[in-house]
Motif scaffolding. Structure first.
Motif, mmCIF file in Angstrom:
data_model
loop_
_atom_site.group_PDB
_atom_site.id
_atom_site.type_symbol
_atom_site.label_atom_id
_atom_site.label_comp_id
_atom_site.label_asym_id
_atom_site.label_seq_id
_atom_site.Cartn_x
_atom_site.Cartn_y
_atom_site.Cartn_z
ATOM 1 N N VAL A 70 9.766 -6.431 -10.237
ATOM 2 C CA VAL A 70 8.704 -7.421 -10.293
ATOM 3 C C VAL A 70 7.390 -7.078 -9.647
ATOM 4 N N ILE A 71 7.525 -6.569 -8.549
ATOM 5 C CA ILE A 71 6.207 -6.165 -7.897
ATOM 6 C C ILE A 71 5.681 -4.902 -8.702
ATOM 7 N N HIS A 72 6.571 -3.894 -9.182
ATOM 8 C CA HIS A 72 5.845 -2.912 -10.063
ATOM 9 C C HIS A 72 5.522 -3.442 -11.405
ATOM 10 N N PHE A 73 6.133 -4.504 -12.040
ATOM 11 C CA PHE A 73 5.699 -5.160 -13.238
ATOM 12 C C PHE A 73 4.502 -5.652 -12.997
ATOM 13 N N LEU A 74 4.302 -6.339 -12.059
ATOM 14 C CA LEU A 74 2.775 -7.105 -11.644
ATOM 15 C C LEU A 74 1.796 -6.092 -11.595
ATOM 16 N N SER A 75 1.974 -5.194 -10.720
ATOM 17 C CA SER A 75 0.907 -4.027 -10.612
ATOM 18 C C SER A 75 0.666 -3.011 -11.573
ATOM 19 N N ASN A 76 1.822 -2.571 -12.147
ATOM 20 C CA ASN A 76 1.699 -1.435 -13.111
ATOM 21 C C ASN A 76 1.583 -1.906 -14.652
ATOM 22 N N THR A 77 2.271 -2.635 -14.813
ATOM 23 C CA THR A 77 2.161 -3.472 -16.520
ATOM 24 C C THR A 77 1.110 -4.551 -16.457
ATOM 25 N N LYS A 78 1.131 -5.500 -15.462
ATOM 26 C CA LYS A 78 0.073 -6.702 -15.791
ATOM 27 C C LYS A 78 -1.113 -6.263 -14.974
ATOM 28 N N LYS A 79 -1.173 -5.160 -14.152
ATOM 29 C CA LYS A 79 -2.244 -4.874 -13.670
ATOM 30 C C LYS A 79 -2.815 -5.398 -12.742
ATOM 31 N N TYR A 80 -2.285 -6.253 -11.776
ATOM 32 C CA TYR A 80 -2.654 -7.153 -10.856
ATOM 33 C C TYR A 80 -2.867 -5.997 -9.373
#
Length: 148
Positions: free
Chosen positions: A43-53
């Motif tokens: 989830v952390i990687h999804f948020l930072s890498n995919t969703k760009k947070y």
């Protein structure tokens, strides 16, 4: 570890004393790799890498008090102004997401007042947009990408 319903991300994993550890890019340390942690790191990687947070707006495993009990939320994403944008509850892949798990995140959000909720066991993901004034929510297909 089990394959999850997320894009593939590069993880740093190490073995020490017959246990596996995964590097948490938010807490900047290796943490014991348990099934729920495997989901949390995705989830952390999804948020930072995919969703760009921005990683600077992501907070992991902090304590809060719910009904005089010490609890820990999994992930919070802040807005640049410091308000809470997103609250995430992670469960191990073997944990079914049901009314009990939704009640848990709702109870946390009663205190935190996030605009969005995400609940994931790595296989299934649920996203909600909150209407805090009317105490309602609406399910979404996905959470929004980061925007200033």
């Amino acid at each position: 570890m089990q394959a999850l319903n997320f894009p593939k991300y590069p993880f740093r994993i190490k073995s020490s004393e017959n246990s596996l550890y995964i590097f948490d890019v938010i807490r900047k340390k290796f943490v014991l790799l348990q099934p729920e942690e495997w989901v949390r790191q995705h989830v952390i990687h999804f948020l930072s890498n995919t969703k760009k947070y921005p990683k600077s707006l992501i907070n992991v495993e902090k304590q809060l008090i719910v009904n005089n009990l010490k609890k820990r939320y999994d992930i919070v994403v802040f807005k640049p102004n410091g308000e809470i944008f997103l609250l995430v509850e992670c469960k191990a892949p073997t944990v079914m997401l049901n009314q009990t798990t939704f009640n848990q995140i709702a109870q946390y959000n009663y205190l935190l007042e996030a605009n969005y909720l995400m609940l994931s066991n790595g296989i299934d993901h649920y996203y909600c947009e909150m209407d805090l004034i009317n105490e309602k929510y609406r399910f979404l297909k996905e959470i929004p990408d980061f925007s200033r």
